[in-house]
Design a protein around this motif. Structure first.
Motif, PDB file in Angstrom:
ATOM      1  N   GLU A 154      -4.651  -7.243  16.276  1.00  0.00           N
ATOM      2  CA  GLU A 154      -4.907  -6.277  15.203  1.00  0.00           C
ATOM      3  C   GLU A 154      -5.952  -5.232  15.593  1.00  0.00           C
ATOM      4  OE1 GLU A 154      -7.641  -9.792  14.615  1.00  0.00           O
ATOM      5  OE2 GLU A 154      -5.505  -9.482  15.041  1.00  0.00           O
ATOM      6  N   VAL A 155      -6.814  -5.568  16.548  1.00  0.00           N
ATOM      7  CA  VAL A 155      -7.854  -4.628  16.976  1.00  0.00           C
ATOM      8  C   VAL A 155      -7.240  -3.388  17.615  1.00  0.00           C
ATOM      9  CG1 VAL A 155      -9.800  -4.286  18.562  1.00  0.00           C
ATOM     10  CG2 VAL A 155      -9.620  -6.400  17.244  1.00  0.00           C
ATOM     11  N   VAL A 156      -6.157  -3.567  18.358  1.00  0.00           N
ATOM     12  CA  VAL A 156      -5.526  -2.439  19.065  1.00  0.00           C
ATOM     13  C   VAL A 156      -4.158  -2.116  18.463  1.00  0.00           C
ATOM     14  CG1 VAL A 156      -6.757  -2.750  21.232  1.00  0.00           C
ATOM     15  CG2 VAL A 156      -4.676  -4.078  20.818  1.00  0.00           C
ATOM     16  N   GLY A 157      -3.967  -2.456  17.217  1.00  0.00           N
ATOM     17  CA  GLY A 157      -2.693  -2.190  16.548  1.00  0.00           C
ATOM     18  C   GLY A 157      -2.700  -0.852  15.834  1.00  0.00           C
ATOM     19  N   GLY A 158      -2.098  -0.838  14.639  1.00  0.00           N
ATOM     20  CA  GLY A 158      -2.024   0.396  13.848  1.00  0.00           C
ATOM     21  C   GLY A 158      -0.733   1.148  14.098  1.00  0.00           C
ATOM     22  N   VAL A 159      -0.397   1.996  13.144  1.00  0.00           N
ATOM     23  CA  VAL A 159       0.820   2.807  13.259  1.00  0.00           C
ATOM     24  C   VAL A 159       0.492   4.269  12.980  1.00  0.00           C
ATOM     25  CG1 VAL A 159       2.393   0.930  12.631  1.00  0.00           C
ATOM     26  CG2 VAL A 159       1.400   2.358  10.826  1.00  0.00           C
ATOM     27  N   GLY A 160       1.347   5.145  13.487  1.00  0.00           N
ATOM     28  CA  GLY A 160       1.176   6.576  13.235  1.00  0.00           C
ATOM     29  C   GLY A 160      -0.162   7.081  13.729  1.00  0.00           C
ATOM     30  N   ALA A 161      -0.826   7.888  12.905  1.00  0.00           N
ATOM     31  CA  ALA A 161      -2.120   8.460  13.282  1.00  0.00           C
ATOM     32  C   ALA A 161      -3.209   7.408  13.406  1.00  0.00           C
ATOM     33  CB  ALA A 161      -2.535   9.519  12.260  1.00  0.00           C
ATOM     34  N   ASP A 162      -2.977   6.220  12.840  1.00  0.00           N
ATOM     35  CA  ASP A 162      -3.947   5.129  12.931  1.00  0.00           C
ATOM     36  C   ASP A 162      -3.670   4.190  14.100  1.00  0.00           C
ATOM     37  OD1 ASP A 162      -5.691   5.693  10.729  1.00  0.00           O
ATOM     38  OD2 ASP A 162      -4.086   5.091   9.365  1.00  0.00           O
ATOM     39  N   SER A 163      -2.710   4.532  14.970  1.00  0.00           N
ATOM     40  CA  SER A 163      -2.477   3.734  16.180  1.00  0.00           C
ATOM     41  C   SER A 163      -3.723   3.814  17.056  1.00  0.00           C
ATOM     42  CB  SER A 163      -1.264   4.270  16.949  1.00  0.00           C
ATOM     43  OG  SER A 163      -0.089   4.160  16.178  1.00  0.00           O
ATOM     44  N   VAL A 164      -4.316   2.659  17.316  1.00  0.00           N
ATOM     45  CA  VAL A 164      -5.614   2.639  17.992  1.00  0.00           C
ATOM     46  C   VAL A 164      -5.571   3.301  19.362  1.00  0.00           C
ATOM     47  CG1 VAL A 164      -7.382   1.105  18.952  1.00  0.00           C
ATOM     48  CG2 VAL A 164      -6.436   0.657  16.684  1.00  0.00           C
ATOM     49  N   TRP A 165      -4.436   3.203  20.061  1.00  0.00           N
ATOM     50  CA  TRP A 165      -4.361   3.817  21.391  1.00  0.00           C
ATOM     51  C   TRP A 165      -4.593   5.315  21.327  1.00  0.00           C
ATOM     52  CZ3 TRP A 165      -1.031   7.743  22.515  1.00  0.00           C
ATOM     53  CH2 TRP A 165       0.075   7.924  21.687  1.00  0.00           C
ATOM     54  N   ARG A 166      -4.248   5.945  20.208  1.00  0.00           N
ATOM     55  CA  ARG A 166      -4.481   7.398  20.069  1.00  0.00           C
ATOM     56  C   ARG A 166      -5.978   7.714  20.103  1.00  0.00           C
ATOM     57  NH1 ARG A 166       0.121  10.145  18.338  1.00  0.00           N
ATOM     58  NH2 ARG A 166       1.808   8.793  17.602  1.00  0.00           N
ATOM     59  N   GLY A 167      -6.751   6.903  19.398  1.00  0.00           N
ATOM     60  CA  GLY A 167      -8.198   7.103  19.415  1.00  0.00           C
ATOM     61  C   GLY A 167      -8.798   6.776  20.765  1.00  0.00           C
ATOM     62  N   LEU A 168      -8.328   5.690  21.376  1.00  0.00           N
ATOM     63  CA  LEU A 168      -8.846   5.293  22.686  1.00  0.00           C
ATOM     64  C   LEU A 168      -8.532   6.339  23.753  1.00  0.00           C
ATOM     65  CD1 LEU A 168      -7.938   1.487  22.659  1.00  0.00           C
ATOM     66  CD2 LEU A 168     -10.171   2.529  22.249  1.00  0.00           C
ATOM     67  N   ALA A 169      -7.421   7.034  23.603  1.00  0.00           N
ATOM     68  CA  ALA A 169      -7.075   8.090  24.563  1.00  0.00           C
ATOM     69  C   ALA A 169      -8.148   9.174  24.607  1.00  0.00           C
ATOM     70  CB  ALA A 169      -5.720   8.702  24.214  1.00  0.00           C
ATOM     71  N   THR A 170      -8.792   9.422  23.473  1.00  0.00           N
ATOM     72  CA  THR A 170      -9.859  10.432  23.460  1.00  0.00           C
ATOM     73  C   THR A 170     -11.074   9.951  24.243  1.00  0.00           C
ATOM     74  OG1 THR A 170     -10.966   9.704  21.412  1.00  0.00           O
ATOM     75  CG2 THR A 170      -9.064  11.155  21.174  1.00  0.00           C
ATOM     76  N   ILE A 171     -11.321   8.628  24.239  1.00  0.00           N
ATOM     77  CA  ILE A 171     -12.413   8.082  25.058  1.00  0.00           C
ATOM     78  C   ILE A 171     -12.106   8.299  26.536  1.00  0.00           C
ATOM     79  CG2 ILE A 171     -13.661   5.991  25.731  1.00  0.00           C
ATOM     80  CD1 ILE A 171     -13.343   4.913  22.967  1.00  0.00           C
ATOM     81  N   ALA A 172     -10.838   8.143  26.913  1.00  0.00           N
ATOM     82  CA  ALA A 172     -10.444   8.380  28.310  1.00  0.00           C
ATOM     83  C   ALA A 172     -10.809   9.800  28.721  1.00  0.00           C
ATOM     84  CB  ALA A 172      -8.950   8.130  28.488  1.00  0.00           C
ATOM     85  N   GLY A 173     -10.537  10.774  27.849  1.00  0.00           N
ATOM     86  CA  GLY A 173     -10.901  12.160  28.148  1.00  0.00           C
ATOM     87  C   GLY A 173     -12.395  12.328  28.310  1.00  0.00           C
ATOM     88  N   SER A 174     -13.155  11.653  27.433  1.00  0.00           N
ATOM     89  CA  SER A 174     -14.610  11.735  27.486  1.00  0.00           C
ATOM     90  C   SER A 174     -15.164  11.079  28.735  1.00  0.00           C
ATOM     91  CB  SER A 174     -15.201  11.063  26.239  1.00  0.00           C
ATOM     92  OG  SER A 174     -16.606  10.999  26.304  1.00  0.00           O
TER      93      SER A 174
END
Length: 415
Positions: free
Chosen positions: A128-148
């Motif tokens: 559940e920590v890395v789950g979510g759907v749509g805009a709340d899919s956690v991988w979308r947020g983590l991708a921004t950390i990759a950029g940073s």
């Protein structure tokens, strides 16, 4: 939102954000022990996010209603990327020697591998920590950390616009990003005091560092200058001219892909902003081979830094500080991710016997970008701060692309 919004005018909000930035940097520059201890715990970058977040969370301003972020991300962000890449001196990068570049790119590889590994491990432990759907899919947020962590705040914002995580999710990953990165920076600065011992363990020859210090001192004395009005106008023309050109190309490329290759939407290639933030730094790199690179000595990257911090503040004003505590497991993802980066970077450094200076600055040029890589470099010697800037600029050049690929890999692992 706990209260009705007090300040609704964007002109007022922008003025308030700039006052906040000024107060943060003013107090951070003070030598009083209280302020020094405070900023040793709470870095200025964190406050640039956090204070606007507080103002938003308590109803002083509204990040949701304000149009500042959309304007600044469309115009200031691409210009910021241009200014950071315009100063790229590939000859100077090559002169650093192969070990500096190998360690830097090992750090980049560590981030790119670490992201998917961290998602995979956490998916096994707590899905559940890395789950979510749509805009709340956690991988979308983590991708921004990759950029940073490959480039910097500008790359992070670019990927935010490409992958479109929800504001609530982005609030959570910002905290993971900044806190995890600052802990690692503290370790590197502490390690600078033991550089000689670490070099002996790694069997590294650090004599080239002394030669580098002398060469950088002489180059800075010769090249640095006070900018004229002409310099400032030219800097503005280059930054916003390239931004306009990037938007022009994106307006043609995006509709063509949507019509002819709609399946590429899965890779965010139908996002106009993807093309803007991809084209702008490419053009900046090309211009760095021209005489326009001399604008770096008139302060181009400093203007880029100003734009970046304004951007950081407008991102912060969209943050809901109460959302940070909703998914504490994300800090586990951040720790695993950073651990992989550290193991890969140190492993490669030991393998090639790189001096700890290159290891520390190469790592921080990835993780912290131009805001903190010079700080780590200066911990070894003040004249070496520009090496941190140089490698951080390289990070800005590859951050969006590396972060984008990392985001796709995390999407694949998460789904």
């Amino acid at each position: 939102m706990l209260l009705s919004v007090i300040f609704t005018s964007d002109a007022t909000v922008l003025g308030l954000l700039l006052v906040v930035l000024a107060l943060v940097f003013y107090t951070a520059s003070l030598k009083h022990p209280i302020w020094q201890k405070f900023y040793a715990i709470f870095p200025p970058l964190l406050l640039c996010y956090f204070i606007p977040g507080l103002l938003n969370s308590f109803g002083v301003i509204s990040g949701e209603e304000s149009k500042l972020y959309s304007v600044i991300s469309q115009y200031f962000l691409p210009a910021c990327l241009v200014y950071f890449t315009l100063g790229m001196d590939f000859k100077a990068v090559i002169r650093l020697g192969p070990k500096a570049l190998i360690v830097f790119f090992a750090g980049t590889l560590g981030v790119m591998i670490g992201g998917p590994v961290a998602v995979w491990v956490m998916k096994m432990i707590s899905p559940e920590v890395v789950g979510g759907v749509g805009a709340d899919s956690v991988w979308r947020g983590l991708a921004t950390i990759a950029g940073s962590w490959i480039g910097g705040g500008a790359n992070q914002t670019a990927l935010k616009e490409i992958f479109q995580p929800s504001d609530r999710l982005f609030s959570q990953v910002i905290a993971v990003d900044v806190i995890t990165a600052e802990i690692w920076m503290a370790v590197l600065i502490y390690g600078a005091g033991f550089a000689n011992k670490i070099d002996r363990i790694f069997k590294a020859d650090a004599s080239a560092i002394e030669e580098l210090k002398d060469r950088i001192d002489s180059e800075q004395k010769v090249s640095q200058r006070i900018p004229t009005v002409y310099d400032l106008v030219l800097i503005a023309a280059v930054g916003f001219g390239v931004t306009g050109l990037a938007h022009f190309f994106a307006d043609y490329i995006t509709p063509w892909i949507k019509i002819n290759h709609p399946s590429l939407e899965r890779f965010s290639l139908t996002s106009s902003f993807f093309w803007v933030v991809s084209i702008a730094p490419m053009l900046g790199i090309l211009l760095s081979f021209t005489r326009l690179r001399q604008l770096e000595f008139a302060g181009a990257s400093r203007i880029g830094s100003l734009f970046l911090y304004i951007l950081v503040a407008t991102i912060g004003m969209k943050m809901d500080i109460f959302a940070v505590a909703e998914n504490p497991g994300l800090f586990g993802v951040g720790i695993i991710w950073m651990s992989v980066h550290v193991m890969v970077t140190l492993g490669v450094a030991k393998l090639i016997r790189a001096p700890f200076f290159f290891t520390a600055v190469g790592s921080q040029a990835n993780i912290g970008g131009a805001a903190s890589a010079p700080v780590v470099a200066a911990a070894f010697h003040p004249s070496l701060a520009s090496v941190g800037v140089l490698l951080a600029i390289l990070g800005y050049a590859v951050g969006t692309y590396g972060g984008y690929l990392t985001g796709l890999m995390m999407q694949w692992v998460a789904e």
